[in-house]
Design a protein around this motif. Structure first.
Motif, PDB file in Angstrom:
ATOM      1  N   ARG A  45      64.343 -65.814 -49.108  1.00 16.54           N
ATOM      2  CA  ARG A  45      63.786 -65.105 -47.939  1.00 16.54           C
ATOM      3  C   ARG A  45      63.665 -63.611 -48.203  1.00 16.54           C
ATOM      4  N   GLN A  46      64.634 -63.069 -48.959  1.00 13.42           N
ATOM      5  CA  GLN A  46      64.591 -61.635 -49.244  1.00 13.42           C
ATOM      6  C   GLN A  46      63.511 -61.291 -50.268  1.00 13.42           C
ATOM      7  N   ALA A  47      63.354 -62.145 -51.265  1.00 12.41           N
ATOM      8  CA  ALA A  47      62.385 -61.861 -52.333  1.00 12.41           C
ATOM      9  C   ALA A  47      60.981 -62.340 -51.998  1.00 12.41           C
ATOM     10  N   PHE A  48      60.889 -63.480 -51.304  1.00 15.56           N
ATOM     11  CA  PHE A  48      59.594 -64.090 -50.978  1.00 15.56           C
ATOM     12  C   PHE A  48      59.584 -64.477 -49.497  1.00 15.56           C
ATOM     13  N   PRO A  49      59.447 -63.499 -48.593  1.00 11.14           N
ATOM     14  CA  PRO A  49      59.577 -63.793 -47.157  1.00 11.14           C
ATOM     15  C   PRO A  49      58.561 -64.789 -46.624  1.00 11.14           C
ATOM     16  N   MET A  50      57.465 -65.002 -47.341  1.00  8.63           N
ATOM     17  CA  MET A  50      56.433 -65.935 -46.879  1.00  8.63           C
ATOM     18  C   MET A  50      56.714 -67.372 -47.306  1.00  8.63           C
TER      19      MET A  50
END
Length: 313
Positions: A106-111
């Motif tokens: 979620r932090q690195a790839f929120p999508m």
């Protein structure tokens, strides 16, 4: 050429694609084929002109195969996937690990979500504060799917996806059996970064991916990283091995001088040291010149490390 049980190992590196075919024999691995492309493949953005050139190169290479490949192993460069440290604890559950990885995603790839990736973890040995971490390896499924599409022409299953640094550990264990039980520092030198790990057998003590923003400072950067390790672990280092497409005779020689008071022995990793072959002398000469680039390919023929936990939905 009629051969059974041939295995392909392919390394998608930042500079080009490296591949080799080996036959497992009772006496060890036998090299059947080795090559590389002139262009790299970006496994995330497949429609670039450079990708098309490299994929055409690969297909041209595959078309020359006069043998059948039974299985495929893929090595991925750490800069193309997400490799990070997670806090570990005694008796951590798989569900707790999934929760930590989900937060990392979620932090690195929120999508994106956990389901868009294939994840695994490798525990590290405890430091001086009895703290151990988990090295998380998070591979986007789109990258794995793109690998499968690229390799589809061979009509063989991909049986292993691994980061190149861990495969290099496996290559070292195969090629240098006399160092079993000793502590080894691994430095994979690329164009813009260095993979650093400290390993004893299959036990990883330390891993880091650091920037190589000043190429003439390779030795100083590595010495600083070893100092960080020494402050946190009661573990001496018996040997430092260097490899990777960014390694040259010049920067290795300079690094040896800088590290001579830190590590007793520093050398270039020879991926073909224990590999047998009947290939002609020109191929053997190529292997000699590129032996520091192919450790990840050799390690691809080895099984997953024994303490690695693969997480699947």
């Amino acid at each position: 050429m009629v051969m059974d049980n041939l295995k392909l190992s392919i390394f998608f590196n930042a500079d080009r694609v490296y591949l080799m075919v080996c036959e497992p024999t009772p006496d060890g691995l036998k090299l059947i084929y080795v090559n590389s492309t002139e262009n790299p493949i970006d496994l995330e953005f497949m429609d670039s002109p450079q990708n098309k050139l490299a994929i055409n190169e690969l297909n041209s290479i595959f078309s020359t195969f006069d043998f059948n490949v039974e299985s495929i192993s893929v090595s991925l460069s750490a800069d193309t996937i997400l490799v990070s440290h997670l806090p570990g604890k005694a008796n951590i559950t798989q569900q707790e690990i999934k929760q930590l990885i989900s937060l990392e995603i979620r932090q690195a790839f929120p999508m994106f979500s956990f389901e868009d990736f294939v994840s695994s973890v490798v525990p590290t040995e405890p430091d001086l504060n009895s703290k151990s971490n988990l090295i998380s390896i998070i591979i986007p499924k789109v990258i794995m799917d793109n690998c499968k599409n690229i390799m589809a022409a061979l009509n063989a299953p991909i049986v292993k996806f691994e980061i190149s640094q861990i495969n290099a550990h496996q290559s070292f264990l195969y090629n240098y059996p006399e160092y079993a039980g000793l502590s080894i520092a691994f430095f994979q030198v690329q164009d813009q970064f260095i993979d650093v790990s400290l390993v004893n057998g299959e036990q990883i003590y330390y891993y880091n991916l650091i920037s190589l923003n000043k190429k003439d400072k390779l030795g100083e950067i590595c010495a600083k990283e070893l100092l960080t390790f020494a402050k946190n672990y009661n573990q001496s280092i018996d040997l430092g091995v260097f490899f990777g497409s960014g390694l040259t005779k010049e920067n290795l020689a300079e690094t040896k001088v800088i590290l001579k008071n830190v590590i007793l022995e520093v050398d270039r990793l020879n991926a073909f040291r224990m590999i047998k072959t009947d290939l002609p002398d020109r191929v053997k000469e190529y292997c000699s010149r590129t032996s520091h680039i192919f450790p990840s390919c050799i390690g691809g023929f080895m099984p997953y490390v024994s303490n690695k936990l693969n997480l699947y939905i």
